[in-house]
Design a protein around this motif. Structure first.
Motif, PDB file in Angstrom:
ATOM      1  N   LEU A 156       0.855  -1.214   0.000  1.00  0.00           N
ATOM      2  CA  LEU A 156       0.000   0.000   0.000  1.00  0.00           C
ATOM      3  C   LEU A 156       0.879   1.247   0.000  1.00  0.00           C
ATOM      4  CD1 LEU A 156      -2.671  -1.238   2.565  1.00  0.00           C
ATOM      5  CD2 LEU A 156      -3.215  -0.370   0.272  1.00  0.00           C
ATOM      6  N   SER A 169     -14.644   7.088   5.281  1.00  0.00           N
ATOM      7  CA  SER A 169     -13.339   7.267   4.627  1.00  0.00           C
ATOM      8  C   SER A 169     -13.439   6.986   3.137  1.00  0.00           C
ATOM      9  CB  SER A 169     -12.332   6.300   5.251  1.00  0.00           C
ATOM     10  OG  SER A 169     -12.775   4.961   5.098  1.00  0.00           O
ATOM     11  N   GLY A 223     -15.652   4.119   2.651  1.00  0.00           N
ATOM     12  CA  GLY A 223     -15.565   3.177   3.772  1.00  0.00           C
ATOM     13  C   GLY A 223     -16.402   3.648   4.943  1.00  0.00           C
ATOM     14  N   PHE A 224     -16.912   2.695   5.705  1.00  0.00           N
ATOM     15  CA  PHE A 224     -17.715   2.994   6.894  1.00  0.00           C
ATOM     16  C   PHE A 224     -17.306   1.943   7.929  1.00  0.00           C
ATOM     17  CE2 PHE A 224     -22.527   3.406   8.273  1.00  0.00           C
ATOM     18  CZ  PHE A 224     -22.136   3.989   9.470  1.00  0.00           C
ATOM     19  N   VAL A 275     -16.361  -3.395   9.579  1.00  0.00           N
ATOM     20  CA  VAL A 275     -15.619  -2.513   8.670  1.00  0.00           C
ATOM     21  C   VAL A 275     -16.105  -2.772   7.246  1.00  0.00           C
ATOM     22  CG1 VAL A 275     -13.320  -1.718   7.993  1.00  0.00           C
ATOM     23  CG2 VAL A 275     -13.652  -2.721  10.253  1.00  0.00           C
ATOM     24  N   VAL A 298     -19.086  -7.444   2.865  1.00  0.00           N
ATOM     25  CA  VAL A 298     -18.417  -8.201   1.802  1.00  0.00           C
ATOM     26  C   VAL A 298     -18.172  -9.682   2.177  1.00  0.00           C
ATOM     27  CG1 VAL A 298     -16.329  -8.397   0.377  1.00  0.00           C
ATOM     28  CG2 VAL A 298     -17.358  -6.139   0.782  1.00  0.00           C
ATOM     29  N   PHE A 338      -9.946  -0.010  14.010  1.00  0.00           N
ATOM     30  CA  PHE A 338     -11.157  -0.764  13.663  1.00  0.00           C
ATOM     31  C   PHE A 338     -10.645  -2.078  13.047  1.00  0.00           C
ATOM     32  CE2 PHE A 338     -12.378   3.670  13.546  1.00  0.00           C
ATOM     33  CZ  PHE A 338     -13.654   3.696  14.096  1.00  0.00           C
ATOM     34  N   ALA A 350      -2.861  -6.936   9.194  1.00  0.00           N
ATOM     35  CA  ALA A 350      -2.343  -5.811   8.383  1.00  0.00           C
ATOM     36  C   ALA A 350      -2.767  -4.470   8.997  1.00  0.00           C
ATOM     37  CB  ALA A 350      -2.844  -5.927   6.944  1.00  0.00           C
ATOM     38  N   TYR A 351      -3.999  -4.404   9.517  1.00  0.00           N
ATOM     39  CA  TYR A 351      -4.474  -3.155  10.124  1.00  0.00           C
ATOM     40  C   TYR A 351      -3.632  -2.830  11.362  1.00  0.00           C
ATOM     41  CZ  TYR A 351      -8.747  -3.416   7.227  1.00  0.00           C
ATOM     42  OH  TYR A 351      -9.633  -3.471   6.186  1.00  0.00           O
ATOM     43  N   ARG A 371       1.416   4.047  12.542  1.00  0.00           N
ATOM     44  CA  ARG A 371       0.917   5.435  12.628  1.00  0.00           C
ATOM     45  C   ARG A 371       0.943   5.966  14.052  1.00  0.00           C
ATOM     46  NH1 ARG A 371      -4.884   5.247  13.575  1.00  0.00           N
ATOM     47  NH2 ARG A 371      -5.773   3.259  12.929  1.00  0.00           N
TER      48      ARG A 371
END
Ligand code: HEM
Length: 327
Positions: free
Chosen positions: A39, A89, A107-108, A123, A187, A293, A317-318, A325
């Motif tokens: 990313l 987002s 995104g929500f 998510v 999803v 999230f 990954a999140y 961050r």
């Protein structure tokens, strides 16, 4: 070529796919760190910010379950009203991503506060499918796009037609006029377990009570690249923004391993009302940044798909992105 235009070119490039294009060499078994690096490779590193869904804003509100929710799952928020934190987002890792792009997901992300420090997360995105069905293909797509090499990109999509579905869906639906006027999907296929031990397969869908409202290309152009947050602030000052949380009911034989695929006749399936998500106030960024999230942070009574490699890699990954961050 800018990141935006690289991504904007995806639709056009996907349409130009030539059969039998050369294969793309992918790293085997990428780690969650590899996914975040991929990313960053496309969107750049932005200190203190999310590696994906970078541009967004934070809100708070509440969730009120329906009478039917507890029949599906014993998760605590399906039995009582709870406070929520929610972040809207834009997809991708560009902090300046334009709000008026058609070929990007909205995104929500919702964190339900179950009390005693316990939370459960949901998510979602404004499309019913994802663009990759394995971590390898996620990295492969980003590496191809990041290379800026049209031949590589064409070759990737030729080898992975499943990765064209999300873009095709987005580009055949109008640009949402607001984060409050578009539907969102979980999803993946989730399994709910109720207090009696009964299991139900379902997919989440969030239906906006304000209806689906899109912009014409001219309206979108006139709105410019930054209107969603101000629009939402203005809207919410007049009253809560409400979404109906629904479960799209699964049936025997429905696959849960490939999030690029919808179930057959998914839009016309029976649904069960799970409750109402009411967004009531704008909140400082820190409210949404204190904890990530996480798709895999789910209460007892909800389980993600055990055989979906994308679902499995998301939360790790999140956490990589969250850890970076925070530094
Ligand atoms: C391999 C697949 C995926 C990877 C590697 C990935 C990666 C990420 C990362 C690194 C973040 C930032 C996390 C943070 O810093 O807190 C993120 C955020 C997000 N992702 Fe994914 N993602 C994937 C699939 C998905 C899917 C399938 C969905 C929707 C169904 C989704 C929806 C979102 C949303 C809405 C956010 C923003 C969350 C927030 O506001 O904090 N992602 N993703």
């Amino acid at each position: 070529m800018s990141v935006r235009s690289k991504l904007g070119a995806l639709a056009a490039i996907a349409a130009l796919i030539v059969a039998g294009g050369a294969g793309v060499c992918l790293a085997a078994d990428p780690t969650p760190t590899d996914l975040v690096d991929a990313l960053n490779g496309v969107f750049g590193k932005h200190a203190g910010m999310r590696a994906a869904h970078t541009k967004g804003f934070c809100t708070t509100g509440s969730f009120t379950p329906s009478a039917d929710a507890a029949n599906l799952s014993k998760a605590p928020h399906f039995a009582k009203q709870v406070p929520i934190i929610a972040r809207f987002s834009l997809g991708g890792g560009d902090p300046n991503a334009p709000d008026n792009a058609q070929d990007n997901v909205r995104g929500f992300a919702i964190k339900f506060d179950l009390g005693n420090g316990q939370t459960t997360d949901l998510v979602t995105i404004s499309a019913p499918m994802f663009f990759a069905n394995t971590p390898e293909n996620f990295v492969g797509l980003l590496q191809a796009v990041g290379s800026g090499d049209k031949e590589k990109i064409k070759a990737f999509f030729a080898a992975h037609p499943e990765s064209t579905r999300q873009n095709a869906w987005l580009t055949s639906h109008p640009i949402p006029a607001s984060y409050a006027t578009v539907g969102y999907w979980g999803v993946h296929g989730f399994t709910f377990t109720n207090a009696k031990g009964k299991q139900t397969l379902a997919k989440y869908k969030l239906v906006p009570e304000a209806g689906d409202v899109g912009l014409t290309p001219d309206e979108a152009k006139a709105k410019g690249a930054d209107f969603y947050e101000a629009e939402f602030k203005e809207r919410i000052a007049k009253g809560p923004v409400v979404f109906d949380l629904k479960a799209i009911m699964g049936k025997d034989g429905d696959q849960t391993s490939d999030p690029t695929l919808r179930w057959d006749d998914e839009d016309n399936r029976p649904t069960t009302d799970l409750g109402k998500i009411s967004i009531e106030a704008m909140a400082p960024e820190q409210t949404c940044n204190a904890h990530p999230f996480l798709p895999g942070n789910v209460a007892d009574g909800i389980a993600g798909p055990a055989n979906d490699p994308i679902f499995a890699v998301r939360s790790p990954a999140y956490i990589v992105s969250f850890t970076r961050r925070q530094q």
